[in-house]
Design an enzyme around this catalytic site. Structure first.
Site, mmCIF file in Angstrom:
data_model
loop_
_atom_site.group_PDB
_atom_site.id
_atom_site.type_symbol
_atom_site.label_atom_id
_atom_site.label_comp_id
_atom_site.label_asym_id
_atom_site.label_seq_id
_atom_site.Cartn_x
_atom_site.Cartn_y
_atom_site.Cartn_z
ATOM 1 N N CYS A 119 -2.516 12.171 -2.461
ATOM 2 C CA CYS A 119 -1.739 10.998 -1.534
ATOM 3 C C CYS A 119 -0.903 11.945 -0.461
ATOM 4 O O CYS A 119 -0.125 12.576 -0.596
ATOM 5 C CB CYS A 119 -0.929 10.445 -2.214
ATOM 6 S SG CYS A 119 0.194 8.265 -1.625
ATOM 7 N N LEU A 120 -1.340 11.197 0.605
ATOM 8 C CA LEU A 120 -0.171 11.913 1.843
ATOM 9 C C LEU A 120 1.141 11.104 1.726
ATOM 10 O O LEU A 120 2.179 12.507 2.020
ATOM 11 C CB LEU A 120 -0.345 11.425 3.714
ATOM 12 C CG LEU A 120 -1.929 11.430 3.796
ATOM 13 C CD1 LEU A 120 -2.197 10.694 5.036
ATOM 14 C CD2 LEU A 120 -2.458 13.092 3.749
ATOM 15 N N HIS A 154 -6.489 2.434 -4.578
ATOM 16 C CA HIS A 154 -5.093 3.286 -4.422
ATOM 17 C C HIS A 154 -4.500 2.669 -3.017
ATOM 18 O O HIS A 154 -3.366 2.072 -3.293
ATOM 19 C CB HIS A 154 -5.776 4.932 -3.971
ATOM 20 C CG HIS A 154 -4.545 5.603 -3.845
ATOM 21 N ND1 HIS A 154 -4.653 6.731 -4.120
ATOM 22 C CD2 HIS A 154 -4.203 5.941 -2.801
ATOM 23 C CE1 HIS A 154 -3.231 7.889 -3.644
ATOM 24 N NE2 HIS A 154 -3.235 6.481 -2.270
ATOM 25 N N GLU A 155 -5.550 2.152 -2.215
ATOM 26 C CA GLU A 155 -4.307 1.666 -0.886
ATOM 27 C C GLU A 155 -4.414 0.353 -1.690
ATOM 28 O O GLU A 155 -3.261 -0.002 -1.352
ATOM 29 C CB GLU A 155 -5.788 1.450 -0.220
ATOM 30 C CG GLU A 155 -6.113 2.947 0.659
ATOM 31 C CD GLU A 155 -5.447 3.652 0.619
ATOM 32 O OE1 GLU A 155 -3.304 3.257 0.907
ATOM 33 O OE2 GLU A 155 -5.334 5.177 0.630
ATOM 34 N N GLY A 200 -7.550 7.288 3.140
ATOM 35 C CA GLY A 200 -7.092 5.747 3.716
ATOM 36 C C GLY A 200 -5.772 5.986 3.667
ATOM 37 O O GLY A 200 -4.819 7.347 3.860
ATOM 38 N N HIS A 231 -0.533 0.434 -2.807
ATOM 39 C CA HIS A 231 0.138 1.217 -2.577
ATOM 40 C C HIS A 231 0.891 -0.757 -1.628
ATOM 41 O O HIS A 231 2.162 -0.264 -1.388
ATOM 42 C CB HIS A 231 -0.058 1.660 -0.747
ATOM 43 C CG HIS A 231 0.105 3.111 -0.942
ATOM 44 N ND1 HIS A 231 0.669 3.997 -1.526
ATOM 45 C CD2 HIS A 231 -1.385 3.835 -0.954
ATOM 46 C CE1 HIS A 231 0.714 5.384 -1.468
ATOM 47 N NE2 HIS A 231 -0.688 5.212 -1.591
ATOM 48 N N GLN A 273 2.990 3.258 3.927
ATOM 49 C CA GLN A 273 3.044 5.239 4.246
ATOM 50 C C GLN A 273 3.890 5.658 5.366
ATOM 51 O O GLN A 273 4.086 6.494 5.801
ATOM 52 C CB GLN A 273 1.427 5.344 3.662
ATOM 53 C CG GLN A 273 1.343 5.254 2.180
ATOM 54 C CD GLN A 273 0.036 5.664 2.168
ATOM 55 O OE1 GLN A 273 -1.069 5.145 2.277
ATOM 56 N NE2 GLN A 273 0.079 7.706 1.396
HETATM 57 NI NI NI Z 1 -1.906 7.236 -1.774
#
Ligand code: NI
Length: 178
Positions: A102-103, A144-145, A49, A148, A54
């Site tokens: 997480c990226l 999670h998204e 995701g 963000h 991000q």
């Molecule tokens: Ni993330």
């Protein structure tokens, strides 16, 4: 289409509340191209995701997809999903613990409790209202998204940090417990 630069934890955009999109904004070439770039970027970095903050854009857009992902080889597949202005409701009282990465927080992974199931209302990439009723890993990725877009990261949702591990150590010491 292009690969976008990923913002890491510490960049203020990661902690900002993202702005909702106006319906007429969704159809602009700028947003349509941006969504395609987000999808490219998520795939390039093997994310499951990606949320717009991000990639340095504080707008309520997230993309999700799991298609034989090498970072999450054992996870169920999820078709490509675009969420604009998502809203979570009917969150189950029951929670479930699971590993997340997480990226924007490279090389780390930790155990996070999440609602087992939920209903997500959003607009898709065409501005059409969608309702996703799901559980398990898909519900986890949505949470999670969604976080963000509120300026939260998974570390905030860990009740304690004792499971936080580097990926290398994850595969050495933790992988059998997943
Ligand atoms: Ni993330």
């Amino acid at each position: 289409m292009s690969i976008l630069k990923v913002a890491r934890l510490g960049h203020p955009v990661i902690r900002q509340l993202a702005q909702p999109l106006l319906p007429e904004e969704i159809h602009t070439e700028e947003i349509q191209t941006f969504i395609l770039d987000m999808i490219d970027t998520m795939r390039e970095y093997d994310g499951v995701g990606l949320a717009a903050p991000q990639v340095h854009v504080s707008k309520q857009i997230a993309v999700i997809e799991v298609n034989h992902n090498p970072r999450y080889p054992d996870m169920p597949q999820i078709p490509l999903t675009v969420l604009i202005n998502p809203f979570l409701k009917e969150k189950s009282e029951a929670t479930e613990e699971g590993w997340e990465g997480c990226l924007s927080i490279p090389d780390l992974r930790g155990v996070v409790p999440r609602h087992e199931s939920l209903v997500c209302e959003a607009l898709d990439q065409n501005g059409k209202p969608i309702t996703i009723s799901t559980k398990g890993f898909f519900a986890r990725v949505i949470q999670h998204e969604f976080d963000h877009l509120q300026g939260h990261v998974y570390l905030d949702k860990m009740p304690h940090l004792t499971t936080l591990t580097y990926l290398n150590e994850f595969s050495k010491y933790w992988v059998s417990e997943t």
